[in-house]
Design an enzyme around this catalytic site. Structure first.
Site, mmCIF file in Angstrom:
data_model
loop_
_atom_site.group_PDB
_atom_site.id
_atom_site.type_symbol
_atom_site.label_atom_id
_atom_site.label_comp_id
_atom_site.label_asym_id
_atom_site.label_seq_id
_atom_site.Cartn_x
_atom_site.Cartn_y
_atom_site.Cartn_z
ATOM 1 N N THR A 388 -71.373 -33.691 31.532
ATOM 2 C CA THR A 388 -71.988 -33.265 30.287
ATOM 3 C C THR A 388 -73.237 -32.499 30.693
ATOM 4 O O THR A 388 -73.618 -32.511 31.860
ATOM 5 C CB THR A 388 -72.337 -34.538 29.481
ATOM 6 O OG1 THR A 388 -71.125 -35.231 29.209
ATOM 7 C CG2 THR A 388 -73.082 -34.246 28.202
ATOM 8 N N SER A 459 -68.953 -41.406 21.817
ATOM 9 C CA SER A 459 -69.610 -40.698 22.915
ATOM 10 C C SER A 459 -70.866 -41.436 23.340
ATOM 11 O O SER A 459 -71.525 -42.086 22.528
ATOM 12 C CB SER A 459 -69.986 -39.273 22.491
ATOM 13 O OG SER A 459 -70.799 -38.652 23.467
ATOM 14 N N SER A 460 -71.207 -41.324 24.623
ATOM 15 C CA SER A 460 -72.452 -41.896 25.127
ATOM 16 C C SER A 460 -73.620 -40.922 25.047
ATOM 17 O O SER A 460 -74.747 -41.288 25.409
ATOM 18 C CB SER A 460 -72.263 -42.339 26.595
ATOM 19 O OG SER A 460 -71.308 -43.368 26.691
ATOM 20 N N GLY A 480 -74.129 -37.628 32.201
ATOM 21 C CA GLY A 480 -73.921 -38.792 33.051
ATOM 22 C C GLY A 480 -72.846 -39.757 32.600
ATOM 23 O O GLY A 480 -72.795 -40.885 33.081
#
Length: 575
Positions: A388, A459-460, A480
């Site tokens: 990302t 999503s993170s 990450g």
């Protein structure tokens, strides 16, 4: 001047540690030594991104009178050309926009969505197991892209320049080319065996005959330039209803994909109310679901408020102990409670409540650990790639943007939609293809994040802003994968608890725990004595490559920027 001297001193102190860390794991990093020893200080505006060419594009927009949103969109479009492993037109993401004069911050959700033909068993084979090839490296793995719609919406509603002017630098970079750096040449070489098998991908990223691009070569992307020119002329409509849409759908039909004309025409980014949490004397503003990052950032900070984090010290055994335990509980809750709020009733208020944090804090004792097998997601009351990329922007009027967007893996699925120059995402792997089965990042998901048509995958990504007394103080975020949330957490803790400036907070070594697997991931620079103490307490440690690539801006008397040296070619640029 005191702040500037502190930044310089801290940067020199940590420089040797992270040069070793990057080189040992990823090859010789191209590090901007000048900016590390003398961090960028600006009076009018700042752009921090993972690629120096894109940062310069953004700053030039600011110099020409554009605001933070104009510069952010120009930066994002340029990254789609010069950082193809993560910058994109074929992916999606999240953007926070702070509008100083209006005194408000808004969140733009332009995450991908599952196509109409998607269903919960999309990636299961005849034995009911997840087919990883389908889930990660096929056209089926692509969600309906949101990047173009999101950037266009942001620029049209909150920018001040003409769209055509903002997109022009990206067109020039694609059409005239840019010099291939070591990192890009190395990344493409590592993925050549797979990417060269896809004709449209090979046409873009390899020379005639299949030879790889080498450092110093000029990379031109003619199809992408044509795509960008269509966007310049017609706006987002070209991507979702025009010629670009037709090319994407034709590629899908030809190769077994399921994104249709209707899927693209129906896509809409969403303006949401950001999440807000109070951490000590600071206010943290971040992204709501389909980001899980914002919820759990606030949840973990609420837990840490019960501990004297500043007194425990930076990266001591005690501080890593306490923070790792908080991380475990958050990721356990993520596995059960987080999903697209349009499809699942996420208990946001409860997860972010001080009361729930207090119940978790009571289970955490300094010097002790709780095995992950004994930690389950809490019971609510009734009622992501490592590649990302993130960029932050602040303008002369005090407006700011924190933007994280992605293709999921490096280069997404590795598949270019024929005739477009656009790499397709593989975000469908961010759904729970089979509840209880880890995704590519080892994250466990449940029913809340099961595949469903029209749904946004969890999503993170965690774009964040930190305020004090109503004034914006820090803009940050990181790539990450599953480690994004804990990377941003440590930036905030370093800034608030340990009083670090933006450079110190960026350069400090990082660690990560995500509940399962039950281990603490540590960067090489975490010292040996601390490691031994953690092992004595029962932690399993895992040596990890460097975590994240924060692109951060601090606002004080001047504007201070710091681009993370963990990945090469990043740059904070200001004027």
């Amino acid at each position: 001047m005191k702040l500037l001297s502190s930044i310089i001193a801290s940067s020199i102190f940590v420089l040797g540690t992270f040069i070793y860390s990057v080189e040992a794991k990823e090859g010789p990093a191209i590090i901007d030594y000048e900016s590390i020893h003398h961090p960028v200080v600006a009076k009018h505006g700042m752009v921090a991104s993972q690629q120096h060419i894109a940062s310069d594009v953004g700053v030039n927009i600011l110099k020409r009178g554009g605001n933070a949103v104009d510069a952010a969109v120009a930066t994002g479009l340029a990254l789609a050309v010069v950082l193809p492993r993560a910058g994109n037109l074929g992916g999606g993401g999240f953007m926070l926009v702070h509008l100083k004069e209006q005194g408000k911050t808004i969140a733009i959700d332009y995450r991908e969505v599952a196509p109409i033909a998607a269903h919960r068993n999309l990636f299961l084979d005849s034995d009911g197991n997840v087919d990883k090839q389908k889930a990660r490296f096929s056209r089926l793995s692509a969600g309906v892209p949101g990047t173009v719609a999101g950037l266009y919406l942001a620029q049209q509603q909150y920018g001040t320049m003409d769209w055509a002017e903002v997109i022009q630098p990206a067109i020039q970079l694609a059409e005239e080319g840019f010099v291939v750096n070591w990192d890009l040449a190395n990344q493409l070489e590592r993925r050549s065996s797979y990417m060269k098998k896809i004709p449209a991908t090979a046409k873009v990223f390899f020379k005639e005959g299949g030879d790889p691009y080498e450092t110093g070569d000029l990379l031109k992307q003619k199809d992408l330039a044509t795509t960008l020119k269509l966007l310049q002329k017609e706006g987002a409509k070209a991507f979702y209803q025009g010629k670009i849409a037709k090319l994407i759908v034709a590629d899908m039909k030809k190769n077994g994909g399921i994104i249709t004309t209707e899927d693209l025409a129906n896509y809409k980014p969403v303006i949401r109310k950001p999440l807000t949490g109070q951490y000590r004397d600071h206010t943290v503003v971040t992204m709501p679901p389909a980001s899980s990052g914002g919820v759990h950032l606030i949840q973990m900070l609420n837990v840490l408020e019960h501990f004297p984090v500043a007194d425990l010290g930076v990266n001591t055994a005690d501080s890593i102990n306490v923070m790792s335990e908080a991380m475990k509980y958050a990721y356990a809750d993520r596995s059960k409670h987080l999903g697209d709020t349009n499809f699942y009733d996420v208990p946001l208020d409860w997860l972010m409540s001080k009361k729930y944090a207090e119940t978790i804090a009571k289970k955490v004792t300094i010097g002790e650990i709780t095995p992950s097998t004994e930690i389950n997601a809490g019971t609510a009351p009734k009622y992501e790639s490592p590649d990302t990329t993130h960029f932050s922007v602040v303008d002369q009027w005090g407006n700011a943007v924190s933007n994280t967007y992605t293709l999921n893996f490096s280069y997404g699925s590795g598949i270019v939609a024929e005739g477009t120059g656009i790499l397709l995402n593989n975000e469908m792997d961010d759904f729970s293809a089979k509840p209880g089965t880890p995704n590519a990042y080892g994250l466990i998901g449940g029913e809340a994040n099961a595949i469903e048509a029209g749904k946004r995958p969890l999503s993170s990504m965690t774009p964040a802003m930190v305020f004090k007394d109503g004034q914006l103080k820090l803009v940050t975020g990181s790539p990450g994968g599953s480690r994004i949330i804990t990377t941003v957490l440590q930036m905030v803790v370093n800034f608030v608890d340990h009083g670090m400036n933006v450079a110190e907070a960026t350069h400090t070594p990082r660690f990560h725990h995500q509940w399962l697997p039950d281990r603490v991931f540590v960067e090489p620079a975490i010292n040996k004595d601390t490691r031994e103490l953690l092992k004595q307490r029962g932690y399993e440690l895992y040596d990890s490559r460097t975590m994240g690539s924060t692109q951060s801006i601090q606002i004080e008397d001047y504007i201070y920027g710091s681009s993370d040296p963990r990945r090469p070619n990043a740059k904070a640029a200001g004027y």
